[in-house]
Write a protein that holds these residues in place. Structure first.
Motif, PDB file in Angstrom:
ATOM      1  N   SER A 103      19.134  33.307  35.540  1.00  0.00           N
ATOM      2  CA  SER A 103      17.754  34.594  34.727  1.00  0.00           C
ATOM      3  C   SER A 103      18.115  34.127  33.036  1.00  0.00           C
ATOM      4  CB  SER A 103      17.806  35.678  35.507  1.00  0.00           C
ATOM      5  OG  SER A 103      19.240  36.223  35.333  1.00  0.00           O
ATOM      6  N   CYS A 104      16.974  33.979  32.957  1.00  0.00           N
ATOM      7  CA  CYS A 104      16.424  34.437  30.737  1.00  0.00           C
ATOM      8  C   CYS A 104      15.416  35.306  31.097  1.00  0.00           C
ATOM      9  CB  CYS A 104      15.707  33.461  30.276  1.00  0.00           C
ATOM     10  SG  CYS A 104      15.907  32.987  29.397  1.00  0.00           S
ATOM     11  N   ALA A 105      15.730  36.490  30.947  1.00  0.00           N
ATOM     12  CA  ALA A 105      14.598  37.760  30.636  1.00  0.00           C
ATOM     13  C   ALA A 105      14.154  37.031  28.753  1.00  0.00           C
ATOM     14  CB  ALA A 105      15.356  38.886  30.498  1.00  0.00           C
ATOM     15  N   ALA A 106      12.974  37.061  28.609  1.00  0.00           N
ATOM     16  CA  ALA A 106      12.713  37.286  27.429  1.00  0.00           C
ATOM     17  C   ALA A 106      12.330  38.829  27.165  1.00  0.00           C
ATOM     18  CB  ALA A 106      11.291  36.498  26.963  1.00  0.00           C
ATOM     19  N   SER A 107      12.157  38.745  25.081  1.00  0.00           N
ATOM     20  CA  SER A 107      11.508  40.516  25.226  1.00  0.00           C
ATOM     21  C   SER A 107      11.120  40.312  23.718  1.00  0.00           C
ATOM     22  CB  SER A 107      12.925  41.132  24.993  1.00  0.00           C
ATOM     23  OG  SER A 107      13.815  40.479  23.353  1.00  0.00           O
ATOM     24  N   GLY A 108      10.317  40.369  23.400  1.00  0.00           N
ATOM     25  CA  GLY A 108       9.358  41.076  22.473  1.00  0.00           C
ATOM     26  C   GLY A 108       8.014  39.855  22.645  1.00  0.00           C
ATOM     27  N   ALA A 109       7.595  38.973  23.496  1.00  0.00           N
ATOM     28  CA  ALA A 109       6.889  37.730  23.491  1.00  0.00           C
ATOM     29  C   ALA A 109       7.215  38.028  25.051  1.00  0.00           C
ATOM     30  CB  ALA A 109       6.755  36.643  22.580  1.00  0.00           C
ATOM     31  N   PHE A 110       5.787  37.395  25.615  1.00  0.00           N
ATOM     32  CA  PHE A 110       5.418  36.854  26.707  1.00  0.00           C
ATOM     33  C   PHE A 110       5.489  35.087  26.221  1.00  0.00           C
ATOM     34  CE2 PHE A 110       4.774  35.505  31.033  1.00  0.00           C
ATOM     35  CZ  PHE A 110       3.782  33.698  30.987  1.00  0.00           C
ATOM     36  N   PHE A 111       6.007  34.066  26.616  1.00  0.00           N
ATOM     37  CA  PHE A 111       6.477  32.975  26.416  1.00  0.00           C
ATOM     38  C   PHE A 111       5.472  31.244  27.764  1.00  0.00           C
ATOM     39  CE2 PHE A 111       7.907  33.185  22.451  1.00  0.00           C
ATOM     40  CZ  PHE A 111       9.000  34.733  23.107  1.00  0.00           C
ATOM     41  N   LYS A 112       4.555  31.113  27.635  1.00  0.00           N
ATOM     42  CA  LYS A 112       3.757  30.239  29.399  1.00  0.00           C
ATOM     43  C   LYS A 112       4.467  29.467  29.137  1.00  0.00           C
ATOM     44  CE  LYS A 112      -1.136  29.278  30.158  1.00  0.00           C
ATOM     45  NZ  LYS A 112      -2.186  28.994  30.358  1.00  0.00           N
ATOM     46  N   ALA A 113       5.310  28.565  27.938  1.00  0.00           N
ATOM     47  CA  ALA A 113       6.458  27.819  28.230  1.00  0.00           C
ATOM     48  C   ALA A 113       8.034  27.512  27.912  1.00  0.00           C
ATOM     49  CB  ALA A 113       5.969  26.557  27.264  1.00  0.00           C
ATOM     50  N   MET A 114       8.181  27.580  28.986  1.00  0.00           N
ATOM     51  CA  MET A 114       9.599  28.656  29.307  1.00  0.00           C
ATOM     52  C   MET A 114      10.556  28.346  29.833  1.00  0.00           C
ATOM     53  SD  MET A 114      10.885  32.536  29.051  1.00  0.00           S
ATOM     54  CE  MET A 114      12.260  33.139  29.264  1.00  0.00           C
ATOM     55  N   GLY A 115      11.721  27.548  29.941  1.00  0.00           N
ATOM     56  CA  GLY A 115      12.583  27.282  31.165  1.00  0.00           C
ATOM     57  C   GLY A 115      13.975  26.975  30.730  1.00  0.00           C
ATOM     58  N   TRP A 116      14.741  26.316  31.276  1.00  0.00           N
ATOM     59  CA  TRP A 116      16.195  25.402  31.184  1.00  0.00           C
ATOM     60  C   TRP A 116      16.832  24.301  30.464  1.00  0.00           C
ATOM     61  CZ3 TRP A 116      19.140  29.406  31.704  1.00  0.00           C
ATOM     62  CH2 TRP A 116      18.885  30.268  31.871  1.00  0.00           C
ATOM     63  N   PHE A 117      17.818  24.145  29.704  1.00  0.00           N
ATOM     64  CA  PHE A 117      17.763  23.055  29.716  1.00  0.00           C
ATOM     65  C   PHE A 117      19.419  22.749  29.892  1.00  0.00           C
ATOM     66  CE2 PHE A 117      14.359  20.345  26.551  1.00  0.00           C
ATOM     67  CZ  PHE A 117      13.629  21.597  26.376  1.00  0.00           C
ATOM     68  N   ARG A 118      19.958  22.404  29.358  1.00  0.00           N
ATOM     69  CA  ARG A 118      21.462  22.045  29.431  1.00  0.00           C
ATOM     70  C   ARG A 118      22.182  20.916  28.674  1.00  0.00           C
ATOM     71  NH1 ARG A 118      22.307  20.090  35.966  1.00  0.00           N
ATOM     72  NH2 ARG A 118      21.745  17.297  35.766  1.00  0.00           N
ATOM     73  N   GLN A 119      23.489  20.593  28.659  1.00  0.00           N
ATOM     74  CA  GLN A 119      24.373  20.246  27.727  1.00  0.00           C
ATOM     75  C   GLN A 119      25.558  19.983  28.260  1.00  0.00           C
ATOM     76  OE1 GLN A 119      23.947  20.819  23.625  1.00  0.00           O
ATOM     77  NE2 GLN A 119      24.625  18.568  23.509  1.00  0.00           N
ATOM     78  N   ALA A 120      25.366  18.551  28.592  1.00  0.00           N
ATOM     79  CA  ALA A 120      27.203  18.362  29.334  1.00  0.00           C
ATOM     80  C   ALA A 120      27.817  18.059  27.999  1.00  0.00           C
ATOM     81  CB  ALA A 120      27.403  17.772  29.738  1.00  0.00           C
ATOM     82  N   PRO A 121      29.441  17.924  27.961  1.00  0.00           N
ATOM     83  CA  PRO A 121      30.104  17.566  27.089  1.00  0.00           C
ATOM     84  C   PRO A 121      30.370  16.386  26.683  1.00  0.00           C
ATOM     85  CG  PRO A 121      31.575  19.432  28.835  1.00  0.00           C
ATOM     86  CD  PRO A 121      30.305  19.057  28.985  1.00  0.00           C
ATOM     87  N   GLY A 122      29.895  15.504  25.442  1.00  0.00           N
ATOM     88  CA  GLY A 122      29.589  14.899  25.481  1.00  0.00           C
ATOM     89  C   GLY A 122      28.756  13.777  24.827  1.00  0.00           C
ATOM     90  N   LYS A 123      27.157  15.072  25.845  1.00  0.00           N
ATOM     91  CA  LYS A 123      26.070  14.040  25.990  1.00  0.00           C
ATOM     92  C   LYS A 123      25.498  14.921  25.309  1.00  0.00           C
ATOM     93  CE  LYS A 123      26.624  12.737  30.804  1.00  0.00           C
ATOM     94  NZ  LYS A 123      27.020  12.287  31.988  1.00  0.00           N
ATOM     95  N   GLN A 124      23.757  15.328  25.085  1.00  0.00           N
ATOM     96  CA  GLN A 124      23.222  15.389  24.872  1.00  0.00           C
ATOM     97  C   GLN A 124      21.919  16.312  25.215  1.00  0.00           C
ATOM     98  OE1 GLN A 124      19.850  12.425  23.707  1.00  0.00           O
ATOM     99  NE2 GLN A 124      20.850  11.761  21.618  1.00  0.00           N
ATOM    100  N   ARG A 125      21.732  17.809  25.094  1.00  0.00           N
ATOM    101  CA  ARG A 125      20.655  18.485  25.530  1.00  0.00           C
ATOM    102  C   ARG A 125      19.689  17.749  26.920  1.00  0.00           C
ATOM    103  NH1 ARG A 125      19.440  23.723  22.705  1.00  0.00           N
ATOM    104  NH2 ARG A 125      22.174  23.467  21.710  1.00  0.00           N
ATOM    105  N   GLU A 126      19.446  18.130  27.620  1.00  0.00           N
ATOM    106  CA  GLU A 126      18.358  18.148  28.160  1.00  0.00           C
ATOM    107  C   GLU A 126      17.656  18.941  29.139  1.00  0.00           C
ATOM    108  OE1 GLU A 126      20.019  14.575  31.485  1.00  0.00           O
ATOM    109  OE2 GLU A 126      21.582  17.166  32.557  1.00  0.00           O
ATOM    110  N   LEU A 127      16.658  18.124  29.540  1.00  0.00           N
ATOM    111  CA  LEU A 127      15.569  18.977  30.155  1.00  0.00           C
ATOM    112  C   LEU A 127      16.474  18.924  31.503  1.00  0.00           C
ATOM    113  CD1 LEU A 127      11.586  19.634  30.082  1.00  0.00           C
ATOM    114  CD2 LEU A 127      12.794  19.909  32.401  1.00  0.00           C
ATOM    115  N   VAL A 128      16.290  20.723  32.247  1.00  0.00           N
ATOM    116  CA  VAL A 128      16.327  20.533  33.630  1.00  0.00           C
ATOM    117  C   VAL A 128      14.779  21.031  34.144  1.00  0.00           C
ATOM    118  CG1 VAL A 128      17.882  21.475  34.963  1.00  0.00           C
ATOM    119  CG2 VAL A 128      18.545  21.555  33.061  1.00  0.00           C
ATOM    120  N   ALA A 129      14.610  22.168  33.661  1.00  0.00           N
ATOM    121  CA  ALA A 129      13.039  22.742  34.760  1.00  0.00           C
ATOM    122  C   ALA A 129      12.629  23.854  33.753  1.00  0.00           C
ATOM    123  CB  ALA A 129      13.664  23.286  36.247  1.00  0.00           C
TER     124      ALA A 129
END
Length: 115
Positions: free
Chosen positions: A20-46
């Motif tokens: 879960s990810c709670a935003a404070s201070g503003a509502f963000f229409k575009a929001m979601g999840w990325f991930r970074q595995a060891p030795g790899k670039q950060r990638e979009l998840v959802a």
């Protein structure tokens, strides 16, 4: 403005975890999840795009579901049918404006999937 991510931890292959990810201070229409595995670039998840539609990486389609609770200003990532390759640090991110790209980031949360 802050994004506070929680959840994750250790899961088993075939199991489930929820972030879960709670935003404070503003509502963000575009929001979601990325991930970074060891030795790899950060990638979009959802993510929720600016149009409000969800967008998933091919590797997680049909396994992960992004959702949001507008009243709580929180975005969730339900991860089912986990695979060892889902092991990564997961980051919550948001776009502060339509032209900014993902410029607001929460702290990462570790997800480790054992086989």
């Amino acid at each position: 403005v802050q994004l506070q991510a929680c959840g994750g931890g250790l899961g088993q292959a075939g199991g489930s975890l929820r972030l879960s990810c709670a935003a404070s201070g503003a509502f963000f229409k575009a929001m979601g999840w990325f991930r970074q595995a060891p030795g790899k670039q950060r990638e979009l998840v959802a993510v929720f795009t600016l149009s409000g539609s969800p967008n998933y990486a091919d590797s997680v389609k049909d396994r992960f579901t992004i959702s949001r609770d507008r009243a709580k200003n929180t975005v969730y990532l339900q991860m089912n049918s986990l695979k060892p390759e889902d092991t990564a640090v997961y980051f919550c991110a948001a776009q502060s404006s339509p032209f900014s790209g993902y410029d607001i980031w929460g702290q990462g949360t570790q997800v480790t999937v054992s086989s």
